[in-house]
Design a protein around this motif. Structure first.
Motif, mmCIF file in Angstrom:
data_model
loop_
_atom_site.group_PDB
_atom_site.id
_atom_site.type_symbol
_atom_site.label_atom_id
_atom_site.label_comp_id
_atom_site.label_asym_id
_atom_site.label_seq_id
_atom_site.Cartn_x
_atom_site.Cartn_y
_atom_site.Cartn_z
ATOM 1 N N THR A 196 0.850 -1.189 0.000
ATOM 2 C CA THR A 196 0.000 0.000 0.000
ATOM 3 C C THR A 196 0.889 1.243 0.000
ATOM 4 O OG1 THR A 196 -0.105 0.286 2.399
ATOM 5 C CG2 THR A 196 -1.691 -1.265 1.409
ATOM 6 N N ILE A 197 0.264 2.389 -0.138
ATOM 7 C CA ILE A 197 1.011 3.652 -0.134
ATOM 8 C C ILE A 197 1.821 3.804 1.149
ATOM 9 C CG2 ILE A 197 -0.902 5.040 0.798
ATOM 10 C CD1 ILE A 197 1.415 6.219 -2.021
ATOM 11 N N GLU A 198 1.306 3.274 2.270
ATOM 12 C CA GLU A 198 2.021 3.380 3.540
ATOM 13 C C GLU A 198 3.332 2.605 3.531
ATOM 14 O OE1 GLU A 198 -2.360 3.924 4.610
ATOM 15 O OE2 GLU A 198 -1.243 2.586 3.298
ATOM 16 N N GLY A 199 3.480 1.660 2.618
ATOM 17 C CA GLY A 199 4.690 0.843 2.562
ATOM 18 C C GLY A 199 5.797 1.406 1.692
ATOM 19 N N LEU A 200 5.575 2.543 1.061
ATOM 20 C CA LEU A 200 6.581 3.065 0.129
ATOM 21 C C LEU A 200 7.769 3.737 0.803
ATOM 22 C CD1 LEU A 200 4.689 4.521 -2.955
ATOM 23 C CD2 LEU A 200 5.787 2.316 -2.669
ATOM 24 N N SER A 201 7.508 4.600 1.750
ATOM 25 C CA SER A 201 8.635 5.309 2.376
ATOM 26 C C SER A 201 9.382 4.365 3.307
ATOM 27 C CB SER A 201 8.159 6.554 3.124
ATOM 28 O OG SER A 201 7.314 6.190 4.178
ATOM 29 N N ARG A 202 10.672 4.593 3.435
ATOM 30 C CA ARG A 202 11.518 3.745 4.286
ATOM 31 C C ARG A 202 12.369 4.627 5.182
ATOM 32 N NH1 ARG A 202 8.753 -0.342 3.690
ATOM 33 N NH2 ARG A 202 9.000 -1.695 1.905
ATOM 34 N N ASP A 203 12.346 4.336 6.465
ATOM 35 C CA ASP A 203 13.164 5.051 7.444
ATOM 36 C C ASP A 203 12.987 6.573 7.330
ATOM 37 O OD1 ASP A 203 14.223 2.604 8.384
ATOM 38 O OD2 ASP A 203 15.693 2.613 6.746
ATOM 39 N N GLY A 204 11.755 7.009 7.124
ATOM 40 C CA GLY A 204 11.466 8.431 7.043
ATOM 41 C C GLY A 204 11.799 9.084 5.715
ATOM 42 N N LYS A 205 12.263 8.287 4.748
ATOM 43 C CA LYS A 205 12.620 8.828 3.430
ATOM 44 C C LYS A 205 11.548 8.438 2.423
ATOM 45 C CE LYS A 205 16.343 8.703 -0.051
ATOM 46 N NZ LYS A 205 15.691 9.670 -0.857
ATOM 47 N N LEU A 206 11.062 9.433 1.695
ATOM 48 C CA LEU A 206 10.056 9.170 0.682
ATOM 49 C C LEU A 206 10.629 8.310 -0.440
ATOM 50 C CD1 LEU A 206 8.349 12.667 0.274
ATOM 51 C CD2 LEU A 206 7.495 10.680 1.531
ATOM 52 N N HIS A 207 9.781 7.520 -1.041
ATOM 53 C CA HIS A 207 10.134 6.754 -2.235
ATOM 54 C C HIS A 207 10.328 7.753 -3.383
ATOM 55 C CE1 HIS A 207 9.554 4.087 -5.690
ATOM 56 N NE2 HIS A 207 9.854 3.088 -4.861
ATOM 57 N N PRO A 208 11.187 7.448 -4.354
ATOM 58 C CA PRO A 208 11.383 8.363 -5.491
ATOM 59 C C PRO A 208 10.087 8.752 -6.209
ATOM 60 C CG PRO A 208 13.054 6.656 -5.525
ATOM 61 C CD PRO A 208 12.095 6.294 -4.434
ATOM 62 N N ILE A 209 9.116 7.865 -6.235
ATOM 63 C CA ILE A 209 7.842 8.210 -6.874
ATOM 64 C C ILE A 209 7.140 9.288 -6.058
ATOM 65 C CG2 ILE A 209 5.569 7.376 -7.613
ATOM 66 C CD1 ILE A 209 6.889 4.598 -8.022
ATOM 67 N N GLN A 210 7.156 9.157 -4.753
ATOM 68 C CA GLN A 210 6.540 10.174 -3.894
ATOM 69 C C GLN A 210 7.274 11.510 -4.018
ATOM 70 O OE1 GLN A 210 6.970 7.564 -0.471
ATOM 71 N NE2 GLN A 210 4.758 7.720 -0.094
ATOM 72 N N GLU A 211 8.600 11.462 -4.072
ATOM 73 C CA GLU A 211 9.380 12.684 -4.268
ATOM 74 C C GLU A 211 8.990 13.365 -5.578
ATOM 75 O OE1 GLU A 211 13.465 11.469 -4.190
ATOM 76 O OE2 GLU A 211 13.523 11.336 -2.007
ATOM 77 N N ALA A 212 8.891 12.579 -6.630
ATOM 78 C CA ALA A 212 8.541 13.130 -7.944
ATOM 79 C C ALA A 212 7.149 13.759 -7.912
ATOM 80 C CB ALA A 212 8.613 12.040 -9.012
ATOM 81 N N TRP A 213 6.219 13.133 -7.191
ATOM 82 C CA TRP A 213 4.862 13.682 -7.082
ATOM 83 C C TRP A 213 4.897 15.066 -6.460
ATOM 84 C CZ3 TRP A 213 3.170 9.742 -9.706
ATOM 85 C CH2 TRP A 213 1.832 9.697 -10.072
ATOM 86 N N LEU A 214 5.705 15.234 -5.418
ATOM 87 C CA LEU A 214 5.828 16.536 -4.763
ATOM 88 C C LEU A 214 6.495 17.549 -5.683
ATOM 89 C CD1 LEU A 214 6.877 15.435 -1.176
ATOM 90 C CD2 LEU A 214 4.686 16.427 -1.876
ATOM 91 N N GLU A 215 7.595 17.159 -6.297
ATOM 92 C CA GLU A 215 8.365 18.074 -7.142
ATOM 93 C C GLU A 215 7.602 18.514 -8.386
ATOM 94 O OE1 GLU A 215 11.878 15.760 -7.814
ATOM 95 O OE2 GLU A 215 12.548 15.990 -5.741
ATOM 96 N N GLU A 216 6.793 17.630 -8.932
ATOM 97 C CA GLU A 216 6.076 17.930 -10.181
ATOM 98 C C GLU A 216 4.624 18.358 -9.940
ATOM 99 O OE1 GLU A 216 7.488 18.097 -13.109
ATOM 100 O OE2 GLU A 216 9.432 17.332 -12.420
ATOM 101 N N TYR A 217 4.275 18.577 -8.682
ATOM 102 C CA TYR A 217 2.912 18.996 -8.323
ATOM 103 C C TYR A 217 1.875 17.980 -8.809
ATOM 104 C CZ TYR A 217 5.554 23.229 -7.620
ATOM 105 O OH TYR A 217 6.517 24.130 -7.220
ATOM 106 N N GLY A 218 2.177 16.712 -8.603
ATOM 107 C CA GLY A 218 1.285 15.639 -9.042
ATOM 108 C C GLY A 218 -0.009 15.567 -8.260
ATOM 109 N N ALA A 219 -0.007 16.126 -7.056
ATOM 110 C CA ALA A 219 -1.224 16.089 -6.242
ATOM 111 C C ALA A 219 -1.896 17.450 -6.250
ATOM 112 C CB ALA A 219 -0.884 15.700 -4.801
ATOM 113 N N GLN A 220 -3.177 17.447 -6.457
ATOM 114 C CA GLN A 220 -3.978 18.663 -6.252
ATOM 115 C C GLN A 220 -4.696 18.451 -4.927
ATOM 116 O OE1 GLN A 220 -4.837 21.510 -8.622
ATOM 117 N NE2 GLN A 220 -2.783 20.991 -9.245
#
Length: 167
Positions: free
Chosen positions: A81-105
């Motif tokens: 699930t989405i909760e399983g992506l980040s590891r040790d407090g670090k976002l997964h590269p996909i999550q990072e990209a979502w933030l950087e590219e404004y993927g979420a409205q």
């Protein structure tokens, strides 16, 4: 309906790398179990018909609408699930990209989109724009943020490729 059809069954689901033992009704969907029994509310529930993609999780690395599969049928499979992506407090590269590219409205579609993206990049680490659009075709964004989402997928693919080469 017979009494046996509503008898809970003991199952063990492998969710985000951890075995989770629980009692479920035979007719409970995976999305219901994830949200209400395991408290993993990042998996959103909207249409309940597999048409919107908001409840998408990975099952054995395949993007799957969790409202369309029964929890009792998922024993022995790896569920992410989405909760399983980040590891040790670090976002997964996909999550990072979502933030950087404004993927979420509004963000409601983001967990399903991100999990679909992970499934795509697992089987195709360097997708074309058309392949991205096809993979995300089952995920709806009511904010119509598709341009940013596609850019986020492209960015995530680059980030993950860099991680593989940096090693």
């Amino acid at each position: 309906m017979t009494r046996d059809e509503h008898t809970k069954k003991s199952i063990v689901l492998m969710v985000n790398g951890e075995p989770r033992s629980l009692e479920v009704e035979p007719n409970w969907t995976l999305s219901k179990v994830l949200r209400t029994e395991l408290g993993l509310t990042g998996t959103k529930e909207a249409c309940g018909e597999g048409a919107c993609g908001s409840c998408t999780v990975l099952i054995d690395n395949v993007a799957t609408p969790s409202c369309m599969v029964l929890a009792v049928e998922q024993e022995g499979k790896a569920i992410e699930t989405i909760e399983g992506l980040s590891r040790d407090g670090k976002l997964h590269p996909i999550q990072e990209a979502w933030l950087e590219e404004y993927g979420a409205q509004c963000g409601f579609c983001s967990p399903g989109m991100i999990m679909t993206t992970k499934g795509l990049l697992y089987k195709n680490p360097d997708p074309t724009e058309d392949e991205i659009k096809e993979a995300l075709g089952g995920n709806l964004c009511i904010c119509s943020n598709y341009e940013h989402i596609i850019n986020a997928v492209k960015s995530a693919a680059k980030k993950m490729a860099k991680e593989r080469t940096d090693g």
